[in-house]
Write an enzyme that holds these catalytic residues in place. Structure first.
Site, PDB file in Angstrom:
ATOM      1  N   GLY A 120       0.479  -5.043   0.909  1.00  0.00           N
ATOM      2  CA  GLY A 120      -0.723  -5.083   0.076  1.00  0.00           C
ATOM      3  C   GLY A 120      -0.466  -5.719  -1.284  1.00  0.00           C
TER       4      GLY A 120
ATOM      5  CD  GLU B   6      -2.278  -7.648   2.966  1.00  0.00           C
ATOM      6  OE1 GLU B   6      -2.192  -6.461   2.576  1.00  0.00           O
ATOM      7  OE2 GLU B   6      -2.556  -7.954   4.130  1.00  0.00           O
TER       8      GLU B   6
ATOM      9  CD  GLU C  24       1.775  -5.566   5.658  1.00  0.00           C
ATOM     10  OE1 GLU C  24       2.617  -6.461   5.903  1.00  0.00           O
ATOM     11  OE2 GLU C  24       0.888  -5.690   4.800  1.00  0.00           O
TER      12      GLU C  24
ATOM     13  CB  ALA D 266      -0.883  -0.023   1.230  1.00  0.00           C
TER      14      ALA D 266
HETATM   15  N1  CO8 Z   1       4.627   3.163  -0.666  1.00  0.00           N
HETATM   16  C1  CO8 Z   1       5.035   4.328  -1.236  1.00  0.00           C
HETATM   17  N2  CO8 Z   1       6.190   4.445  -1.946  1.00  0.00           N
HETATM   18  C2  CO8 Z   1       6.961   3.358  -2.071  1.00  0.00           C
HETATM   19  C3  CO8 Z   1       6.600   2.114  -1.511  1.00  0.00           C
HETATM   20  C4  CO8 Z   1       5.355   2.043  -0.782  1.00  0.00           C
HETATM   21  N3  CO8 Z   1       4.899   0.892  -0.248  1.00  0.00           N
HETATM   22  N4  CO8 Z   1       7.566   1.219  -1.793  1.00  0.00           N
HETATM   23  C5  CO8 Z   1       8.495   1.853  -2.522  1.00  0.00           C
HETATM   24  N5  CO8 Z   1       8.136   3.151  -2.683  1.00  0.00           N
HETATM   25  C6  CO8 Z   1       8.870   4.211  -3.399  1.00  0.00           C
HETATM   26  C7  CO8 Z   1      10.051   4.700  -2.594  1.00  0.00           C
HETATM   27  O1  CO8 Z   1       9.637   5.660  -1.627  1.00  0.00           O
HETATM   28  C8  CO8 Z   1      10.922   5.274  -3.680  1.00  0.00           C
HETATM   29  O2  CO8 Z   1      10.408   6.539  -4.034  1.00  0.00           O
HETATM   30  P1  CO8 Z   1      11.426   7.812  -4.148  1.00  0.00           P
HETATM   31  O3  CO8 Z   1      12.338   7.437  -5.300  1.00  0.00           O
HETATM   32  O4  CO8 Z   1      10.509   8.947  -4.476  1.00  0.00           O
HETATM   33  O5  CO8 Z   1      12.117   7.913  -2.862  1.00  0.00           O
HETATM   34  C9  CO8 Z   1      10.667   4.341  -4.879  1.00  0.00           C
HETATM   35  O6  CO8 Z   1       9.434   3.692  -4.581  1.00  0.00           O
HETATM   36  C10 CO8 Z   1      11.745   3.291  -5.040  1.00  0.00           C
HETATM   37  O7  CO8 Z   1      11.873   2.607  -3.815  1.00  0.00           O
HETATM   38  P2  CO8 Z   1      13.281   2.383  -3.091  1.00  0.00           P
HETATM   39  O8  CO8 Z   1      14.213   3.490  -3.413  1.00  0.00           O
HETATM   40  O9  CO8 Z   1      13.002   2.105  -1.640  1.00  0.00           O
HETATM   41  O10 CO8 Z   1      13.748   1.041  -3.847  1.00  0.00           O
HETATM   42  P3  CO8 Z   1      14.740  -0.073  -3.282  1.00  0.00           P
HETATM   43  O11 CO8 Z   1      15.036  -0.951  -4.461  1.00  0.00           O
HETATM   44  O12 CO8 Z   1      15.873   0.518  -2.554  1.00  0.00           O
HETATM   45  O13 CO8 Z   1      13.866  -0.916  -2.199  1.00  0.00           O
HETATM   46  C11 CO8 Z   1      11.895  -2.041  -1.394  1.00  0.00           C
HETATM   47  C12 CO8 Z   1      12.749  -1.647  -2.617  1.00  0.00           C
HETATM   48  C13 CO8 Z   1      12.635  -3.036  -0.510  1.00  0.00           C
HETATM   49  C14 CO8 Z   1      10.629  -2.680  -1.938  1.00  0.00           C
HETATM   50  C15 CO8 Z   1      11.552  -0.772  -0.572  1.00  0.00           C
HETATM   51  O14 CO8 Z   1      11.038   0.213  -1.451  1.00  0.00           O
HETATM   52  C16 CO8 Z   1      10.527  -0.994   0.500  1.00  0.00           C
HETATM   53  O15 CO8 Z   1      10.841  -1.543   1.550  1.00  0.00           O
HETATM   54  N6  CO8 Z   1       9.270  -0.555   0.262  1.00  0.00           N
HETATM   55  C17 CO8 Z   1       8.212  -0.623   1.241  1.00  0.00           C
HETATM   56  C18 CO8 Z   1       7.687  -2.031   1.416  1.00  0.00           C
HETATM   57  C19 CO8 Z   1       6.617  -2.069   2.476  1.00  0.00           C
HETATM   58  O16 CO8 Z   1       6.831  -1.756   3.637  1.00  0.00           O
HETATM   59  N7  CO8 Z   1       5.382  -2.470   2.074  1.00  0.00           N
HETATM   60  C20 CO8 Z   1       4.260  -2.554   2.959  1.00  0.00           C
HETATM   61  C21 CO8 Z   1       3.453  -1.298   2.888  1.00  0.00           C
HETATM   62  S1  CO8 Z   1       2.160  -1.227   4.090  1.00  0.00           S
HETATM   63  C22 CO8 Z   1       0.942  -2.173   3.404  1.00  0.00           C
HETATM   64  O17 CO8 Z   1       1.043  -2.684   2.328  1.00  0.00           O
HETATM   65  C23 CO8 Z   1      -0.300  -2.297   4.223  1.00  0.00           C
HETATM   66  C24 CO8 Z   1      -1.274  -3.233   3.552  1.00  0.00           C
HETATM   67  C25 CO8 Z   1      -2.659  -2.969   3.955  1.00  0.00           C
HETATM   68  C26 CO8 Z   1      -3.618  -3.454   2.934  1.00  0.00           C
HETATM   69  C27 CO8 Z   1      -3.356  -2.933   1.522  1.00  0.00           C
HETATM   70  C28 CO8 Z   1      -4.391  -3.286   0.548  1.00  0.00           C
HETATM   71  C29 CO8 Z   1      -4.089  -2.846  -0.863  1.00  0.00           C
END
Ligand code: CO8
Length: 258
Positions: free
Chosen positions: A109, A112, A132, A65
């Site tokens: 998400g 999911e 999460e 998400a």
């Molecule tokens: N939300 C918003 N932006 C994101 C997300 C995210 N989940 N994941 C990545 N991005 C963005 C980064 O902020 C970055 O943007 P910017 O260049 O503007 O800074 C861009 O994508 C590239 O990401 P990274 O630079 O971090 O890329 P890396 O290759 O270094 O890392 C990862 C990749 C490991 C995937 C890392 O981006 C990461 O850990 N992302 C977050 C993963 C996460 O925590 N996901 C869970 C989110 S919470 C959730 O899903 C709740 C679910 C509830 C139900 C949802 C139903 C749909």
């Protein structure tokens, strides 16, 4: 319909939906989730489409998400809007088969949404996780429920409590994905599986999907009864007559969804 965050391409009887927010690794914001549900519903209602493939980019199916969109929300915001309930309900209500073709990250998400599809074909590069816990929340759309049914309590606890990622190989071993394919062949393999499904009667695809999904909801005796009743009902269709006649006449069946 023109979409901003997804691409939709229907080839023959298969609708390919590609999540397309590369700048955020396909993070699921409200626009994308609304468009995804609308595109799935459109495909489900189409007379032409017989199977749907949902995919992302090579680097990410979806990294979860959208954290930016959620970070400032209050409890009252998420409770009163019933955040993500609508997405779960709308995707779960799609009757035609959906294959998730996952390459790269399928996190939170993203994992999911993949689990809401009917089965997952993973590229060797796929990584699944429920991270999460690292954000001070827990999974909100099946990460503690569907994942547990797929992989069992121990591995689900491991994923949900540590937030670690699972490789495609581990995910296949654990029963989360149906098969792992080389990354370059992911779409080809998913489309081939979808085209195989599209050769069947839509009536039987929908019936099989409903019956398998009942296995998660009902005790065995009720599930067996549901399955048997649906099986019996197939004998009211022209496609049952055609399928069995084609077998006996040693020819390909021509299903007409009747
Ligand atoms: N939300 C918003 N932006 C994101 C997300 C995210 N989940 N994941 C990545 N991005 C963005 C980064 O902020 C970055 O943007 P910017 O260049 O503007 O800074 C861009 O994508 C590239 O990401 P990274 O630079 O971090 O890329 P890396 O290759 O270094 O890392 C990862 C990749 C490991 C995937 C890392 O981006 C990461 O850990 N992302 C977050 C993963 C996460 O925590 N996901 C869970 C989110 S919470 C959730 O899903 C709740 C679910 C509830 C139900 C949802 C139903 C749909």
């Amino acid at each position: 319909m023109a979409y901003e965050t997804i691409n939709v391409d229907t080839q023959d009887h298969v609708c390919l939906i590609k999540l397309n927010r590369p700048e955020a690794l396909n993070a699921l914001n409200s626009v994308l989730l609304g468009e995804l549900c609308a595109a799935l519903e459109e495909a489900d209602a189409s007379d032409k489409v017989r199977c749907i493939v949902l995919t992302g980019s090579e680097k990410a199916f979806a990294a979860g998400a959208d954290i930016k969109e959620m970070s400032e929300m209050s409890y009252v915001d998420v409770f009163t809007s019933n955040l993500f309930a609508d997405t779960n309900d709308r995707i779960s209500a799609i009757r035609k088969p959906i294959i998730a073709a996952v390459s790269g990250y399928a996190l939170g998400g993203g994992c999911e949404v993949a689990m809401m599809c009917d089965f997952i074909i993973a590229a060797e590069t796929a990584k699944f996780g429920q991270p999460e816990i690292n954000l001070g929340v827990i999974a909100g759309m099946g990460g503690t429920q569907r994942l547990t049914r797929f992989v069992g309590k121990s591995k689900s606890m491991d994923m949900n409590l540590t937030g670690r990622f699972m490789t495609a190989e581990e995910a296949e071993r654990a029963g989360l994905v149906s098969r792992v394919v080389p990354a370059k062949k992911l779409i080809e393999e998913a489309m081939a599986a979808a085209n195989k499904i599209a050769e069947k009667s839509v009536l039987t695809s929908i019936a099989a999907k409903e019956a398998v999904n009942r296995a998660y909801e009902l005790p065995l005796s009720e599930g067996m009864l549901f399955e048997r009743r649906v099986f019996h009902s197939m004998f009211a269709t022209e496609d049952q007559k055609e399928g069995m006649a084609a077998f006996l006449e040693k020819r390909e069946a021509q299903f007409r969804d009747k």
